[in-house]
Design a protein around this motif. Structure first.
Motif, PDB file in Angstrom:
ATOM      1  N   VAL A 101       4.435  17.265  -8.356  1.00 44.13           N
ATOM      2  CA  VAL A 101       3.833  18.258  -9.246  1.00 44.13           C
ATOM      3  C   VAL A 101       4.053  19.620  -8.615  1.00 44.13           C
ATOM      4  CG1 VAL A 101       1.722  19.083 -10.335  1.00 44.13           C
ATOM      5  CG2 VAL A 101       2.093  16.622 -10.081  1.00 44.13           C
ATOM      6  N   GLN A 102       4.793  20.468  -9.329  1.00 43.05           N
ATOM      7  CA  GLN A 102       5.148  21.802  -8.842  1.00 43.05           C
ATOM      8  C   GLN A 102       5.806  21.751  -7.473  1.00 43.05           C
ATOM      9  OE1 GLN A 102       1.575  24.248  -9.242  1.00 43.05           O
ATOM     10  NE2 GLN A 102       2.266  24.902 -11.275  1.00 43.05           N
ATOM     11  N   GLY A 103       6.626  20.749  -7.268  1.00 40.32           N
ATOM     12  CA  GLY A 103       7.416  20.669  -6.035  1.00 40.32           C
ATOM     13  C   GLY A 103       6.714  20.003  -4.872  1.00 40.32           C
ATOM     14  N   LYS A 104       5.428  19.685  -4.997  1.00 40.64           N
ATOM     15  CA  LYS A 104       4.702  18.960  -3.957  1.00 40.64           C
ATOM     16  C   LYS A 104       4.673  17.471  -4.309  1.00 40.64           C
ATOM     17  CE  LYS A 104       1.014  20.658  -2.044  1.00 40.64           C
ATOM     18  NZ  LYS A 104      -0.349  21.224  -1.820  1.00 40.64           N
ATOM     19  N   VAL A 105       4.811  16.637  -3.292  1.00 40.36           N
ATOM     20  CA  VAL A 105       4.947  15.203  -3.523  1.00 40.36           C
ATOM     21  C   VAL A 105       3.622  14.492  -3.241  1.00 40.36           C
ATOM     22  CG1 VAL A 105       6.218  13.114  -2.910  1.00 40.36           C
ATOM     23  CG2 VAL A 105       7.383  15.330  -2.905  1.00 40.36           C
ATOM     24  N   TYR A 106       3.273  13.571  -4.126  1.00 37.19           N
ATOM     25  CA  TYR A 106       2.008  12.846  -4.017  1.00 37.19           C
ATOM     26  C   TYR A 106       2.256  11.347  -4.085  1.00 37.19           C
ATOM     27  CZ  TYR A 106       0.276  17.489  -5.180  1.00 37.19           C
ATOM     28  OH  TYR A 106       0.035  18.849  -5.177  1.00 37.19           O
ATOM     29  N   ASN A 107       1.577  10.636  -3.209  1.00 35.08           N
ATOM     30  CA  ASN A 107       1.655   9.177  -3.193  1.00 35.08           C
ATOM     31  C   ASN A 107       0.502   8.620  -4.037  1.00 35.08           C
ATOM     32  OD1 ASN A 107       1.625   6.428  -2.648  1.00 35.08           O
ATOM     33  ND2 ASN A 107       2.109   6.672  -0.486  1.00 35.08           N
ATOM     34  N   VAL A 108       0.826   8.108  -5.206  1.00 34.24           N
ATOM     35  CA  VAL A 108      -0.207   7.635  -6.148  1.00 34.24           C
ATOM     36  C   VAL A 108      -0.172   6.110  -6.295  1.00 34.24           C
ATOM     37  CG1 VAL A 108      -0.325   9.796  -7.435  1.00 34.24           C
ATOM     38  CG2 VAL A 108       1.359   8.065  -8.096  1.00 34.24           C
ATOM     39  N   THR A 109       0.345   5.426  -5.278  1.00 39.56           N
ATOM     40  CA  THR A 109       0.496   3.971  -5.342  1.00 39.56           C
ATOM     41  C   THR A 109      -0.838   3.284  -5.616  1.00 39.56           C
ATOM     42  OG1 THR A 109       2.311   4.126  -3.744  1.00 39.56           O
ATOM     43  CG2 THR A 109       1.364   1.940  -4.138  1.00 39.56           C
ATOM     44  N   GLN A 110      -1.847   3.609  -4.832  1.00 35.25           N
ATOM     45  CA  GLN A 110      -3.155   2.978  -4.999  1.00 35.25           C
ATOM     46  C   GLN A 110      -3.905   3.554  -6.202  1.00 35.25           C
ATOM     47  OE1 GLN A 110      -4.002   0.292  -3.281  1.00 35.25           O
ATOM     48  NE2 GLN A 110      -2.013   0.502  -2.264  1.00 35.25           N
ATOM     49  N   TRP A 111      -3.759   4.857  -6.416  1.00 37.06           N
ATOM     50  CA  TRP A 111      -4.469   5.517  -7.509  1.00 37.06           C
ATOM     51  C   TRP A 111      -4.036   4.983  -8.873  1.00 37.06           C
ATOM     52  CZ3 TRP A 111      -8.538   7.741  -9.157  1.00 37.06           C
ATOM     53  CH2 TRP A 111      -8.542   8.552 -10.284  1.00 37.06           C
ATOM     54  N   SER A 112      -2.774   4.576  -8.985  1.00 35.82           N
ATOM     55  CA  SER A 112      -2.264   4.113 -10.279  1.00 35.82           C
ATOM     56  C   SER A 112      -3.061   2.927 -10.804  1.00 35.82           C
ATOM     57  CB  SER A 112      -0.786   3.731 -10.162  1.00 35.82           C
ATOM     58  OG  SER A 112      -0.612   2.615  -9.304  1.00 35.82           O
ATOM     59  N   LYS A 113      -3.617   2.136  -9.905  1.00 37.25           N
ATOM     60  CA  LYS A 113      -4.354   0.933 -10.312  1.00 37.25           C
ATOM     61  C   LYS A 113      -5.701   1.264 -10.952  1.00 37.25           C
ATOM     62  CE  LYS A 113      -2.111  -1.855  -6.729  1.00 37.25           C
ATOM     63  NZ  LYS A 113      -1.094  -0.842  -6.457  1.00 37.25           N
ATOM     64  N   VAL A 114      -6.226   2.456 -10.679  1.00 35.93           N
ATOM     65  CA  VAL A 114      -7.516   2.856 -11.265  1.00 35.93           C
ATOM     66  C   VAL A 114      -7.383   4.138 -12.079  1.00 35.93           C
ATOM     67  CG1 VAL A 114      -8.899   1.727  -9.494  1.00 35.93           C
ATOM     68  CG2 VAL A 114      -8.132   4.065  -9.113  1.00 35.93           C
ATOM     69  N   HIS A 115      -6.165   4.547 -12.351  1.00 38.22           N
ATOM     70  CA  HIS A 115      -5.900   5.772 -13.104  1.00 38.22           C
ATOM     71  C   HIS A 115      -6.534   5.682 -14.488  1.00 38.22           C
ATOM     72  CE1 HIS A 115      -2.911   8.395 -15.468  1.00 38.22           C
ATOM     73  NE2 HIS A 115      -3.709   9.207 -14.798  1.00 38.22           N
ATOM     74  N   PRO A 116      -7.403   6.643 -14.880  1.00 35.91           N
ATOM     75  CA  PRO A 116      -8.064   6.585 -16.201  1.00 35.91           C
ATOM     76  C   PRO A 116      -7.090   6.503 -17.368  1.00 35.91           C
ATOM     77  CG  PRO A 116      -9.124   8.216 -14.809  1.00 35.91           C
ATOM     78  CD  PRO A 116      -7.893   7.777 -14.079  1.00 35.91           C
ATOM     79  N   GLY A 117      -5.898   7.076 -17.203  1.00 36.10           N
ATOM     80  CA  GLY A 117      -4.905   7.028 -18.265  1.00 36.10           C
ATOM     81  C   GLY A 117      -4.072   5.769 -18.253  1.00 36.10           C
ATOM     82  N   GLY A 118      -4.377   4.846 -17.326  1.00 38.36           N
ATOM     83  CA  GLY A 118      -3.641   3.590 -17.254  1.00 38.36           C
ATOM     84  C   GLY A 118      -2.492   3.649 -16.265  1.00 38.36           C
ATOM     85  N   GLU A 119      -2.132   2.492 -15.769  1.00 35.22           N
ATOM     86  CA  GLU A 119      -1.051   2.398 -14.787  1.00 35.22           C
ATOM     87  C   GLU A 119       0.310   2.677 -15.401  1.00 35.22           C
ATOM     88  OE1 GLU A 119       0.278  -0.749 -11.254  1.00 35.22           O
ATOM     89  OE2 GLU A 119      -0.632  -1.504 -13.098  1.00 35.22           O
ATOM     90  N   VAL A 120       0.466   2.321 -16.676  1.00 36.66           N
ATOM     91  CA  VAL A 120       1.769   2.445 -17.336  1.00 36.66           C
ATOM     92  C   VAL A 120       2.274   3.882 -17.318  1.00 36.66           C
ATOM     93  CG1 VAL A 120       2.993   2.226 -19.542  1.00 36.66           C
ATOM     94  CG2 VAL A 120       1.434   0.426 -18.783  1.00 36.66           C
TER      95      VAL A 120
END
Length: 454
Positions: free
Chosen positions: A41-60
């Protein structure tokens, strides 16, 4: 307090810059798996591996755009308060070759202006008006069933029920996008009450499919809203039995599908009249599946409430003929909305493959079709006549969509992108042409198969 000389400050700043860790876009793309999921996001990198499993918008949604810069999509779906939470997933890397297209720059500028103007918070009074309107229609429906012996009144009651479902669905759509209520919790409760309890369609199922649709708008293999085999196909690409990345199964184009698709321009409206049966089935399959579902218990409870009051209401009719007719009339009236949903996308541009974060605006512009109408008819379409505006800013309350339409149109014109706005009649004609074109191609394949194999 000791103040460092200018030369020392420059050295420290240079050291901080040199300490940054960089990766390329190509390296980022390698981190696109469920157990290794990075985004930028805006050139900064984020590891969302674990967050994807509880992401309110869904893992997909995260999996579909994993390994990419997702700045535009992130801006579209998240309020400014989420940016602070995003920092907890920062893994220390920056994109070395990060670039922003001119259209993305303009899109982000427009989004910033809308935030500053307070348009995301100004919801108007549409929710109150709609709730009152829906309550009156539901009351009229129940009163007509219980207090009248007239067949005509009973069918009018069925029509009122179908029309109330249309307006309720718009409210459910708003709450699902966190537009209707002030907080996420109230929106969630509104979604379950409106979706599960009143319509029998799970808000969990809706979010699961609808978020994927927004992210992968009109991708033939990633967008579930285009995957309707064996009854409908908007492109001959489906004839090659592509694999749905959403449902994780092959969309087989067999003899049965060939037959139905060959006549889909003729069966389109009848299919829309019974489409609600499929939505009930999809809700049941999801709630009974092993898939992780947010608020499964509340969704099941809400669905059971619907399947308590609705059969009871139908059972109050005097005979089975009227009961069957009541259900069919209510479904046929509600089909108006199912038609509208398909008009917004069936004739839009399609593509094969995953969505790309770098062409967010282009894909939304190419895959959507607006329905032009007078302002006094906005209530009828629930804001979805401004389909492109909604796709670009899904959190924007529908009361604001008409006001930003000229700005979006101007942005499309500036960057030579389509802004399609058709009348309801024209959109129907265009959709039927799209379906007929695919039908004739399928029919050619069908006759070829018959002549070849007998």
């Amino acid at each position: 307090m000791t103040i460092s000389p200018p030369s020392t400050l420059l050295q420290e700043m240079s050291s901080m810059v040199s300490d940054k860790k960089y990766i390329t876009i190509e390296e980022l793309e390698k981190h696109n798996k469920p157990d290794d999921l990075w985004i930028s996001v805006q050139g900064k990198v984020y590891n969302v591996t674990q967050w994807s499993k509880v992401h309110p918008g869904g893992e997909v949604a995260l999996l579909n755009m994993g390994g990419q810069d997702v700045t535009d999509a992130f801006i579209a779906f998240h309020p400014s308060t989420i940016w602070r939470r995003l920092e907890t997933f920062f893994n220390g890397y920056y994109i070395k070759d990060y670039r922003v297209s001119d259209v993305s720059k303009d899109y982000r500028k427009l989004a910033s202006e809308l935030v500053k103007a307070g348009m995301f918070e100004n919801k108007g009074h549409i929710v109150i008006y709609n709730l009152c309107f829906v309550s009156l229609m539901l009351y009229g429906c129940v009163y007509g069933v219980l207090k009248s012996d007239s067949f005509g009144v009973h069918m009018l009651s069925a029509a009122l029920l179908g029309f109330s479902w249309i307006q309720v669905a718009y409210l459910g759509h708003d709450s699902g996008h966190y537009q209707a209520m002030a907080t996420r919790g109230w929106n969630k409760m509104a979604g379950i009450l409106i979706g599960n309890c009143i319509t029998g369609i799970s808000i969990a199922w809706w979010k699961w499919t609808h978020n994927a649709h927004h992210i992968a708008c009109n991708s033939l293999d990633y967008d579930p809203d285009l995957q309707h085999l064996p009854m409908l196909a908007v492109s001959d690409t489906f004839f090659w039995s592509i694999t749905s990345k959403f449902y994780e199964r092959k969309l087989t184009f067999d003899r049965v599908a060939k037959f139905f698709i060959s006549y889909q321009h003729l069966t389109y409206y009848p299919v829309m009249c019974v489409a609600r049966f499929n939505l009930y089935l999809q809700t049941l399959l999801l709630l009974c599946s092993k898939r992780k579902i947010p608020d499964r218990g509340l969704n099941i409870l809400g669905t059971l409430i619907f399947w308590t009051w609705f059969p009871l209401l139908v059972s109050c009719l005097p005979n089975w003929t009227e009961r069957v007719m009541f259900v069919l009339v209510s479904f046929c009236v509600c089909a108006i909305q199912h038609v509208q949903f398909t008009l917004n996308h069936f004739a839009g541009d399609t593509y094969l493959g995953p969505p790309k974060g770098t062409n967010w605006f282009e894909k939304q512009s190419g895959g959507t079709i607006n329905i032009s109408c007078y302002p006094w008819m906005d209530w009828f379409y629930g804001g979805l006549q401004f389909q492109l505006e909604h796709h670009l800013f899904p959190r924007l309350p529908r009361a604001q969509l008409r006001s930003i339409s000229p700005l979006v149109k101007e942005l499309c014109k500036k960057h030579n992108m389509p802004y399609r706005s058709l009348s309801f009649y024209e959109a129907n004609v265009t959709t039927l042409k799209t379906l007929k074109s695919a039908a004739l191609q399928a029919r050619g394949l069908l006759w070829e198969a018959v002549n070849t194999h007998g």
